[in-house]
Design a protein around this motif. Structure first.
Motif, mmCIF file in Angstrom:
data_model
loop_
_atom_site.group_PDB
_atom_site.id
_atom_site.type_symbol
_atom_site.label_atom_id
_atom_site.label_comp_id
_atom_site.label_asym_id
_atom_site.label_seq_id
_atom_site.Cartn_x
_atom_site.Cartn_y
_atom_site.Cartn_z
ATOM 1 N N PHE A 60 -21.949 -50.536 84.869
ATOM 2 C CA PHE A 60 -21.283 -49.811 83.789
ATOM 3 C C PHE A 60 -21.603 -50.420 82.422
ATOM 4 C CE2 PHE A 60 -18.741 -48.549 87.450
ATOM 5 C CZ PHE A 60 -18.576 -47.190 87.216
ATOM 6 N N GLN A 61 -21.883 -49.545 81.460
ATOM 7 C CA GLN A 61 -22.165 -49.950 80.088
ATOM 8 C C GLN A 61 -21.102 -49.358 79.159
ATOM 9 O OE1 GLN A 61 -24.788 -52.046 79.227
ATOM 10 N NE2 GLN A 61 -25.024 -52.228 81.463
ATOM 11 N N TYR A 62 -20.556 -50.201 78.304
ATOM 12 C CA TYR A 62 -19.485 -49.777 77.404
ATOM 13 C C TYR A 62 -20.004 -48.768 76.380
ATOM 14 C CZ TYR A 62 -15.725 -50.045 73.950
ATOM 15 O OH TYR A 62 -14.711 -49.738 73.070
ATOM 16 N N LYS A 63 -19.226 -47.680 76.161
ATOM 17 C CA LYS A 63 -19.637 -46.620 75.235
ATOM 18 C C LYS A 63 -18.687 -46.421 74.064
ATOM 19 C CE LYS A 63 -23.373 -45.586 77.450
ATOM 20 N NZ LYS A 63 -24.699 -45.835 76.844
ATOM 21 N N GLY A 64 -17.449 -46.904 74.161
ATOM 22 C CA GLY A 64 -16.549 -46.754 73.024
ATOM 23 C C GLY A 64 -15.224 -46.112 73.383
ATOM 24 N N THR A 65 -14.566 -45.570 72.370
ATOM 25 C CA THR A 65 -13.234 -44.978 72.508
ATOM 26 C C THR A 65 -13.337 -43.466 72.591
ATOM 27 O OG1 THR A 65 -12.161 -46.782 71.306
ATOM 28 C CG2 THR A 65 -10.994 -44.677 71.376
ATOM 29 N N VAL A 66 -12.678 -42.874 73.581
ATOM 30 C CA VAL A 66 -12.615 -41.415 73.670
ATOM 31 C C VAL A 66 -11.295 -40.893 73.123
ATOM 32 C CG1 VAL A 66 -11.735 -41.389 76.056
ATOM 33 C CG2 VAL A 66 -12.971 -39.405 75.156
ATOM 34 N N LEU A 67 -10.224 -41.704 73.202
ATOM 35 C CA LEU A 67 -8.914 -41.255 72.721
ATOM 36 C C LEU A 67 -8.212 -42.411 72.030
ATOM 37 C CD1 LEU A 67 -6.875 -38.783 72.858
ATOM 38 C CD2 LEU A 67 -5.790 -40.041 74.720
ATOM 39 N N ALA A 68 -7.925 -42.243 70.746
ATOM 40 C CA ALA A 68 -7.147 -43.242 70.028
ATOM 41 C C ALA A 68 -5.703 -43.223 70.505
ATOM 42 C CB ALA A 68 -7.214 -42.966 68.524
ATOM 43 N N ASN A 69 -4.949 -44.230 70.108
ATOM 44 C CA ASN A 69 -3.524 -44.184 70.428
ATOM 45 C C ASN A 69 -2.928 -42.954 69.761
ATOM 46 O OD1 ASN A 69 -0.464 -45.137 70.156
ATOM 47 N ND2 ASN A 69 -1.495 -46.385 71.723
ATOM 48 N N PRO A 70 -2.290 -42.068 70.523
ATOM 49 C CA PRO A 70 -1.883 -40.779 69.950
ATOM 50 C C PRO A 70 -0.754 -40.887 68.942
ATOM 51 C CG PRO A 70 -1.310 -40.934 72.295
ATOM 52 C CD PRO A 70 -1.980 -42.198 71.932
ATOM 53 N N PRO A 71 -0.596 -39.878 68.102
ATOM 54 C CA PRO A 71 0.560 -39.846 67.208
ATOM 55 C C PRO A 71 1.840 -39.727 68.016
ATOM 56 C CG PRO A 71 -0.587 -37.742 67.198
ATOM 57 C CD PRO A 71 -1.444 -38.693 67.955
ATOM 58 N N SER A 72 2.947 -40.075 67.390
ATOM 59 C CA SER A 72 4.264 -40.007 68.030
ATOM 60 C C SER A 72 4.303 -40.828 69.312
ATOM 61 C CB SER A 72 4.652 -38.552 68.332
ATOM 62 O OG SER A 72 4.645 -37.769 67.169
ATOM 63 N N GLY B 98 -5.021 -54.093 68.151
ATOM 64 C CA GLY B 98 -4.151 -53.044 67.650
ATOM 65 C C GLY B 98 -3.613 -52.205 68.785
ATOM 66 N N ALA B 99 -3.147 -50.998 68.477
ATOM 67 C CA ALA B 99 -2.573 -50.110 69.489
ATOM 68 C C ALA B 99 -3.602 -49.794 70.567
ATOM 69 C CB ALA B 99 -2.078 -48.823 68.840
ATOM 70 N N ALA B 100 -3.123 -49.659 71.805
ATOM 71 C CA ALA B 100 -4.003 -49.402 72.940
ATOM 72 C C ALA B 100 -4.735 -48.078 72.780
ATOM 73 C CB ALA B 100 -3.184 -49.387 74.233
ATOM 74 N N THR B 101 -6.016 -48.062 73.149
ATOM 75 C CA THR B 101 -6.835 -46.859 73.117
ATOM 76 C C THR B 101 -7.377 -46.580 74.517
ATOM 77 O OG1 THR B 101 -8.831 -48.115 72.543
ATOM 78 C CG2 THR B 101 -7.509 -47.256 70.722
ATOM 79 N N ILE B 102 -7.880 -45.369 74.714
ATOM 80 C CA ILE B 102 -8.574 -45.040 75.954
ATOM 81 C C ILE B 102 -10.067 -45.185 75.691
ATOM 82 C CG2 ILE B 102 -9.000 -43.305 77.724
ATOM 83 C CD1 ILE B 102 -6.117 -44.410 77.652
ATOM 84 N N ASP B 103 -10.666 -46.181 76.292
ATOM 85 C CA ASP B 103 -12.095 -46.463 76.148
ATOM 86 C C ASP B 103 -12.816 -46.115 77.444
ATOM 87 O OD1 ASP B 103 -11.271 -47.401 73.717
ATOM 88 O OD2 ASP B 103 -12.197 -49.374 73.902
ATOM 89 N N TYR B 104 -14.156 -46.141 77.405
ATOM 90 C CA TYR B 104 -14.878 -45.787 78.626
ATOM 91 C C TYR B 104 -16.249 -46.451 78.679
ATOM 92 C CZ TYR B 104 -17.840 -42.373 76.128
ATOM 93 O OH TYR B 104 -18.743 -41.768 75.290
ATOM 94 N N MET B 105 -16.761 -46.491 79.918
ATOM 95 C CA MET B 105 -18.102 -46.989 80.196
ATOM 96 C C MET B 105 -18.822 -45.963 81.066
ATOM 97 S SD MET B 105 -17.414 -51.061 80.860
ATOM 98 C CE MET B 105 -16.740 -50.866 82.496
ATOM 99 N N MET B 106 -20.148 -46.049 81.122
ATOM 100 C CA MET B 106 -20.947 -45.125 81.921
ATOM 101 C C MET B 106 -21.900 -45.892 82.823
ATOM 102 S SD MET B 106 -21.910 -42.213 79.049
ATOM 103 C CE MET B 106 -23.034 -41.363 80.174
ATOM 104 N N SER B 107 -22.246 -45.248 83.963
ATOM 105 C CA SER B 107 -23.177 -45.863 84.903
ATOM 106 C C SER B 107 -23.838 -44.780 85.752
ATOM 107 C CB SER B 107 -22.451 -46.852 85.818
ATOM 108 O OG SER B 107 -23.332 -47.405 86.781
ATOM 109 N N ASP B 108 -24.917 -45.166 86.423
ATOM 110 C CA ASP B 108 -25.542 -44.296 87.421
ATOM 111 C C ASP B 108 -25.023 -44.591 88.819
ATOM 112 O OD1 ASP B 108 -27.242 -42.957 85.586
ATOM 113 O OD2 ASP B 108 -28.634 -44.658 85.619
ATOM 114 N N ASN B 109 -24.104 -45.554 88.930
ATOM 115 C CA ASN B 109 -23.562 -45.985 90.218
ATOM 116 C C ASN B 109 -22.043 -46.040 90.107
ATOM 117 O OD1 ASN B 109 -22.566 -48.101 92.235
ATOM 118 N ND2 ASN B 109 -24.710 -47.887 92.868
ATOM 119 N N PRO B 110 -21.286 -45.581 91.123
ATOM 120 C CA PRO B 110 -19.823 -45.568 91.003
ATOM 121 C C PRO B 110 -19.158 -46.936 91.078
ATOM 122 C CG PRO B 110 -20.484 -44.828 93.183
ATOM 123 C CD PRO B 110 -21.740 -44.961 92.390
#
Length: 536
Positions: free
Chosen positions: A246-258, A230-242
């Motif tokens: 990295f472990q996937y955590k989910g979506t922080v921002l859905a595809n915005p309106p408009s 579907g529409a692109a979302t902003i997803d994210y992962m987290m880690s203790d190392n840069p």
């Protein structure tokens, strides 16, 4: 000077409230900038202000596409009124494009990394957050041939996300167009050369917009997904190392309106100890009457949202609204305010000013600018000054409250000065401007361009303002000092005195900060008898 595409009233902006599943959601603002189309924001805090650097969308209907070759910079100290710093970098020479910038500070300089389209990444440097940024190398910093990139077919070498860790080590995250196409590489201390080889980061359904930020010792890699689900979302992962783990955590921002279900690009950053996410949608193009298709796709606008973290460090999903952020402080009308600082406008443009910074130009009859949250105090304004210039016969500035057709509190007449950059100060009486209001400067006159405006300032009866008296007692004492401390720490957002915001700005800078705190302390200790604002 060319007239911009829009004559925008806030009533025309599409008002959409979208409920997104989940709990503990937070809110957004859009559009935040109206003069030009902007996208792919990068945010940093510097000198007490938030700076956003954005791709500058320029649409050619005869040859549509992402033709961005310069970078727009805007800044704010209240999250509602934004200063237009213009285009602070322009691609040239080896680079014909400058896409999706990222800016970081190190070595008392500011470094901007940008994509030359999807083929390579360059770096520019400046001594100031407002530029100008100059190409540091005269060639690409990162290409598909950079060690460790091992670019597969279809790899996009673009969308750099620069990050400087607490130990001073800097990294660039980049890549696009494939789940395995994310790369990270270290930078040397000079910030304009690479260290070692690039490494791969694998992110689920990754498409573009690589970014890293750090919060409470954890590293967050965020990115835009592709369109396979579907529409692109902003997803994210987290880690203790840069760089790894990295472990996937989910979506922080859905595809915005408009946004027409189209692409997005985020930046997550802190400002005044709060966290925000900036991104883009197509609300401005829609409000300006752009037809569906290319005219909306290639004309984007920047938005901003507050980020909230859960106790386990994960980020709460954003619930996007049009006006969710709180104005951090009211505007002080009794100091010089730059005309190119505004919350919204209709019809005007800005340009480089020979007096420094920028001025508002291309003003025609009926155009206006809006300044959000201006505190006139209980005494109120008695007069208004504006620095103006006109190569034509001029016009008038109608000073209105709360809307473009709101209460008229003064009219300032502007005559020709002989040149668009020959500045004079015009003044007029003001009556009925007290308390907190949105300020509208509405421009009226004949046909054609009327005049330019560089800055403005209201005046009040100085005898009614006792600088340092924040509780309205008529005296300056330890209670005022305590109130100043509480305000700076964020424990309070206003003072007992209706004129407290004005009375607390002891250096006349337009903001209340640690310098005002020090000045008040010096006064109470007997080290000074007056404040800088009283000397100006």
């Amino acid at each position: 000077m060319s007239k911009r595409v829009k004559k925008l009233s806030i009533l025309l902006v599409v008002c959409i409230l979208v409920s997104i599943s989940g709990i503990n959601t937070v809110f957004a603002d859009y559009p935040i900038f109206y003069q030009r189309y902007t996208a792919d924001p990068s945010g940093i805090e510097a000198n007490g202000r938030l700076y956003l650097y954005c791709s500058h969308d320029v649409y050619d209907p005869s040859n549509p596409g992402y033709k961005m070759n310069d970078i727009t910079c805007i800044s704010t100290d209240d999250l509602k009124n934004w200063t237009d710093h213009g285009e602070v970098f322009k691609a040239s020479g080896w680079a014909s494009l400058s896409w999706a910038p990222t800016v970081v500070a190190k070595n008392n300089k500011y470094y901007m990394y940008f994509g030359n389209g999807g083929g390579s990444i360059g770096v520019a440097v400046s001594d100031s957050p407002t530029g100008p940024f100059k190409d540091a190398l005269g060639k690409a910093l990162i290409t598909g041939s950079t060690p460790g990139v091992n670019a597969p077919s279809g790899f996009w070498c673009f969308d750099p996300g620069a990050f400087v860790d607490d130990d001073g080590q800097a990294y660039v995250y980049f890549g696009g167009n494939g789940e395995g196409n994310t790369r990270v590489i270290k930078l040397n201390d000079d910030m304009i050369s690479i260290k070692g080889s690039a490494s791969q980061i694998v992110a689920p359904i990754f498409f573009e917009a690589s970014l890293l930020h750090k919060y409470k010792g954890k590293y967050y890699f965020s990115y835009s997904t592709n369109f396979s689900k579907g529409a692109a979302t902003i997803d994210y992962m987290m880690s203790d190392n840069p760089m790894t783990g990295f472990q996937y955590k989910g979506t922080v921002l859905a595809n915005p309106p408009s946004n027409e279900g189209n692409n997005n690009h985020q930046c997550i950053f802190s400002y005044k100890n709060n966290w925000y996410i900036a991104y883009h949608n197509r609300a401005l193009a829609i409000a300006n009457g752009a037809s569906s298709g290319d005219a909306r796709t290639y004309q984007r606008n920047v938005c901003i949202d507050k980020i909230t973290y859960n106790a386990d460090g994960t980020m709460q999903k954003v619930n996007i609204t049009k006006d969710g952020l709180t104005q951090l402080k009211y505007v002080n009308p009794y100091v010089v305010n730059e005309a190119e600082t505004m919350a919204q406008e209709s019809g005007i443009n800005t340009e480089a000013c020979n007096a420094g910074g920028r001025d508002v130009c291309n003003i025609e009859n009926g155009d206006w600018v809006k300044v959000r949250g201006v505190d006139f105090g209980s005494a109120g304004a008695t007069s208004f000054d504006a620095s103006v210039a006109s190569a034509n016969s001029g016009g008038s500035i109608e000073i209105r409250l709360d809307s473009a057709d709101g209460k008229l509190v003064g009219t300032c007449n502007v005559a020709g000065t002989g040149d668009w950059q020959k500045w004079v100060t015009k003044s007029c009486a003001v009556s009925g401007a007290t308390g907190v209001h949105d300020l509208y400067l509405k421009f009226t006159g004949g046909s054609g361009y009327l005049f330019n405006i560089n800055n403005w300032k209201f005046n009040t009866q100085a005898s009614k303002i006792v600088y340092g008296d924040l509780d309205g007692s008529g005296d300056i004492n330890a209670l005022d000092f305590s109130l100043m401390k509480q305000f700076i720490l964020g424990s309070i957002t206003k003072f007992p005195s209706a004129d407290g915001i004005t009375a607390a700005d002891l250096d006349g800078s337009g903001s209340i900060d640690s310098l005002d705190y020090i000045l008040l302390k010096e006064y109470l200790l007997g080290k000074r008898t007056q404040f800088p604002v009283e000397i100006k």
